[in-house]
Each structure stands twice: as C-alpha cells, then as structure tokens.
Design a protein around this motif. Structure first.
Motif, mmCIF file in Angstrom:
data_model
loop_
_atom_site.group_PDB
_atom_site.id
_atom_site.type_symbol
_atom_site.label_atom_id
_atom_site.label_comp_id
_atom_site.label_asym_id
_atom_site.label_seq_id
_atom_site.Cartn_x
_atom_site.Cartn_y
_atom_site.Cartn_z
ATOM 1 N N MET A 1 0.819 -1.219 0.000
ATOM 2 C CA MET A 1 0.000 0.000 0.000
ATOM 3 C C MET A 1 0.859 1.278 0.000
ATOM 4 S SD MET A 1 -3.146 -1.124 0.028
ATOM 5 C CE MET A 1 -4.098 0.259 0.601
ATOM 6 N N GLN A 2 2.184 1.118 0.075
ATOM 7 C CA GLN A 2 3.157 2.209 0.077
ATOM 8 C C GLN A 2 2.959 3.174 1.241
ATOM 9 O OE1 GLN A 2 3.243 3.965 -3.858
ATOM 10 N NE2 GLN A 2 3.602 1.994 -4.841
ATOM 11 N N ILE A 3 2.726 2.587 2.418
ATOM 12 C CA ILE A 3 2.520 3.383 3.619
ATOM 13 C C ILE A 3 3.742 3.334 4.536
ATOM 14 C CG2 ILE A 3 1.109 3.612 5.717
ATOM 15 C CD1 ILE A 3 -1.218 2.419 4.020
ATOM 16 N N ILE A 4 4.342 2.163 4.664
ATOM 17 C CA ILE A 4 5.433 1.946 5.612
ATOM 18 C C ILE A 4 6.692 1.494 4.877
ATOM 19 C CG2 ILE A 4 6.188 0.568 7.587
ATOM 20 C CD1 ILE A 4 3.189 0.252 8.277
ATOM 21 N N ALA A 5 7.826 2.074 5.236
ATOM 22 C CA ALA A 5 9.121 1.650 4.703
ATOM 23 C C ALA A 5 9.779 0.715 5.719
ATOM 24 C CB ALA A 5 10.017 2.858 4.457
ATOM 25 N N THR A 6 10.292 -0.398 5.228
ATOM 26 C CA THR A 6 10.908 -1.405 6.091
ATOM 27 C C THR A 6 12.251 -1.817 5.508
ATOM 28 O OG1 THR A 6 8.703 -2.275 6.551
ATOM 29 C CG2 THR A 6 10.540 -3.674 7.143
ATOM 30 N N GLY A 7 13.221 -2.060 6.380
ATOM 31 C CA GLY A 7 14.503 -2.575 5.933
ATOM 32 C C GLY A 7 14.328 -3.988 5.400
ATOM 33 N N LEU A 8 14.896 -4.258 4.247
ATOM 34 C CA LEU A 8 14.754 -5.570 3.634
ATOM 35 C C LEU A 8 16.019 -6.407 3.803
ATOM 36 C CD1 LEU A 8 12.947 -7.434 1.920
ATOM 37 C CD2 LEU A 8 13.929 -6.364 -0.111
ATOM 38 N N ASP A 9 17.165 -5.850 3.409
ATOM 39 C CA ASP A 9 18.380 -6.654 3.410
ATOM 40 C C ASP A 9 19.586 -5.767 3.144
ATOM 41 O OD1 ASP A 9 19.876 -9.015 3.532
ATOM 42 O OD2 ASP A 9 18.536 -10.075 2.158
ATOM 43 N N THR A 10 20.764 -6.366 3.258
ATOM 44 C CA THR A 10 22.010 -5.737 2.841
ATOM 45 C C THR A 10 22.716 -6.763 1.963
ATOM 46 O OG1 THR A 10 22.126 -4.527 4.917
ATOM 47 C CG2 THR A 10 24.129 -4.607 3.605
ATOM 48 N N ILE A 11 23.058 -6.378 0.752
ATOM 49 C CA ILE A 11 23.589 -7.294 -0.246
ATOM 50 C C ILE A 11 24.901 -6.756 -0.811
ATOM 51 C CG2 ILE A 11 23.114 -8.340 -2.534
ATOM 52 C CD1 ILE A 11 21.297 -9.395 -0.368
ATOM 53 N N HIS A 12 25.822 -7.661 -1.144
ATOM 54 C CA HIS A 12 27.061 -7.268 -1.820
ATOM 55 C C HIS A 12 26.702 -6.812 -3.239
ATOM 56 C CE1 HIS A 12 30.939 -7.517 -3.792
ATOM 57 N NE2 HIS A 12 31.474 -7.450 -2.577
ATOM 58 N N PRO A 13 27.336 -5.756 -3.737
ATOM 59 C CA PRO A 13 26.995 -5.251 -5.073
ATOM 60 C C PRO A 13 27.050 -6.300 -6.192
ATOM 61 C CG PRO A 13 28.364 -3.666 -3.938
ATOM 62 C CD PRO A 13 28.312 -4.897 -3.068
ATOM 63 N N LEU A 14 27.952 -7.262 -6.085
ATOM 64 C CA LEU A 14 28.047 -8.282 -7.134
ATOM 65 C C LEU A 14 26.859 -9.240 -7.136
ATOM 66 C CD1 LEU A 14 31.854 -9.165 -6.974
ATOM 67 C CD2 LEU A 14 30.687 -7.692 -8.629
ATOM 68 N N TRP B 1 11.886 10.039 0.765
ATOM 69 C CA TRP B 1 11.296 10.113 -0.574
ATOM 70 C C TRP B 1 9.774 10.075 -0.492
ATOM 71 C CZ3 TRP B 1 8.075 7.042 -3.465
ATOM 72 C CH2 TRP B 1 7.938 7.382 -4.807
ATOM 73 N N MET B 2 9.246 9.187 0.334
ATOM 74 C CA MET B 2 7.786 9.066 0.475
ATOM 75 C C MET B 2 7.170 10.349 1.016
ATOM 76 S SD MET B 2 7.650 5.167 1.975
ATOM 77 C CE MET B 2 5.953 5.215 2.491
ATOM 78 N N SER B 3 7.827 10.981 1.986
ATOM 79 C CA SER B 3 7.255 12.194 2.584
ATOM 80 C C SER B 3 7.272 13.370 1.596
ATOM 81 C CB SER B 3 7.994 12.560 3.861
ATOM 82 O OG SER B 3 9.312 12.991 3.573
ATOM 83 N N LYS B 4 8.210 13.370 0.633
ATOM 84 C CA LYS B 4 8.258 14.453 -0.341
ATOM 85 C C LYS B 4 7.433 14.145 -1.575
ATOM 86 C CE LYS B 4 12.514 16.360 1.204
ATOM 87 N NZ LYS B 4 13.877 16.642 1.084
ATOM 88 N N SER B 5 7.123 12.878 -1.787
ATOM 89 C CA SER B 5 6.425 12.485 -3.019
ATOM 90 C C SER B 5 4.922 12.361 -2.840
ATOM 91 C CB SER B 5 6.994 11.171 -3.535
ATOM 92 O OG SER B 5 8.345 11.346 -3.885
ATOM 93 N N PHE B 6 4.461 12.224 -1.606
ATOM 94 C CA PHE B 6 3.031 12.005 -1.395
ATOM 95 C C PHE B 6 2.391 13.188 -0.721
ATOM 96 C CE2 PHE B 6 4.728 7.628 -1.500
ATOM 97 C CZ PHE B 6 3.988 7.157 -2.577
#
Length: 136
Positions: free
Chosen positions: A21-34, A131-136
């Motif tokens: 619903m694009q209401i809450i931002a949550t941390g997903l993961d940390t990944i190596h660039p490769l 970004w969400m606070s400036k875009s919505f």
C-alpha cells in the motif's frame, strides 16, 4: 506495488521496501553489489515493484560526492536490467548519520551500532521514508 530504495556502497547495498500500500518503509536486506541483480531478479518473481529509488550522494554544496560515479553506474545497471521499472535518484545526505543516531537512540548495544550492514539497511529505510514524505 512496492517501492524499493537502495543505499549504494561499493561493499554493501542497503535495501528498503514499502508495503504494497506504500505506507510503511521497512529494511529488507544488505547485499554485496556483485549479488544485487540476482537478488532482485529473485525478489521480483514474487513481489511487484513499481519504482526504484537510489540514494544520490552529494556534498554539502550540492555537488556530487566521490562515490557518485559508482552510484550512477548502479542506477544505469538497474535501468538496463529492469527497463520496465523507473529509477529515480534521491538526495541521501545525512542518511548514514541519521541511521547511526537511530540505532543509538533505540537502546541497542555498541556492537549493533557498529554493525555496518544494519546502518546501511536503516539508511535505505530513512532514504525511502524521506522520498515518500516528499512524493506524497
């Protein structure tokens, strides 16, 4: 559909995502660039993403920082690999400092505050929330 944000670094990429619903931002993961493209291909098989937000590193005077060339390369890779998903650059100044402060205020121990993967993930969350606070 979700929105996904990236705090790009040459050693790690912090990833955050919104709920559908694009209401809450949550941390997903940390990944190596490769490993990021394989990770995203797998993720996108089960979760639709409407837009990618990439943290744009800038100096205090608004000029690009030293890492900007790497970030632009990453953004171009996203555009090339996933042409159907728009990529938007967004100012990421202070996200790492804010992430460290957030961790410190949370009451986590010194070890957690020094966990660079956690800092990168929280930086991506702060970037996405901004970004969400400036875009919505």
């Amino acid at each position: 559909m979700r929105i996904m944000a990236f705090d790009y670094g040459t050693k790690r990429i912090g990833i955050a995502v919104t709920d559908p619903m694009q209401i809450i931002a949550t941390g997903l993961d940390t990944i190596h660039p490769l490993k990021i493209i394989d990770y995203l291909k797998k993720y996108l098989q089960t979760e639709p993403v409407e837009r990618f937000i990439v943290g744009e590193p800038k100096q205090m005077d608004n000029t690009p920082s030293q890492s900007a060339i790497h970030v632009k390369g990453f953004a171009n890779l996203l555009k090339k690999t996933f042409p159907e998903i728009p990529v938007e650059m967004f100012d990421e100044r202070f996200t790492s400092k804010m992430a460290s402060a957030t961790i410190a205020q949370s009451g986590m121990g010194k070890k957690a505050r020094q966990n660079k993967e956690l800092v990168d993930t929280i930086s991506a969350v702060i970037l996405l929330q901004s970004w969400m606070s400036k875009s919505f």
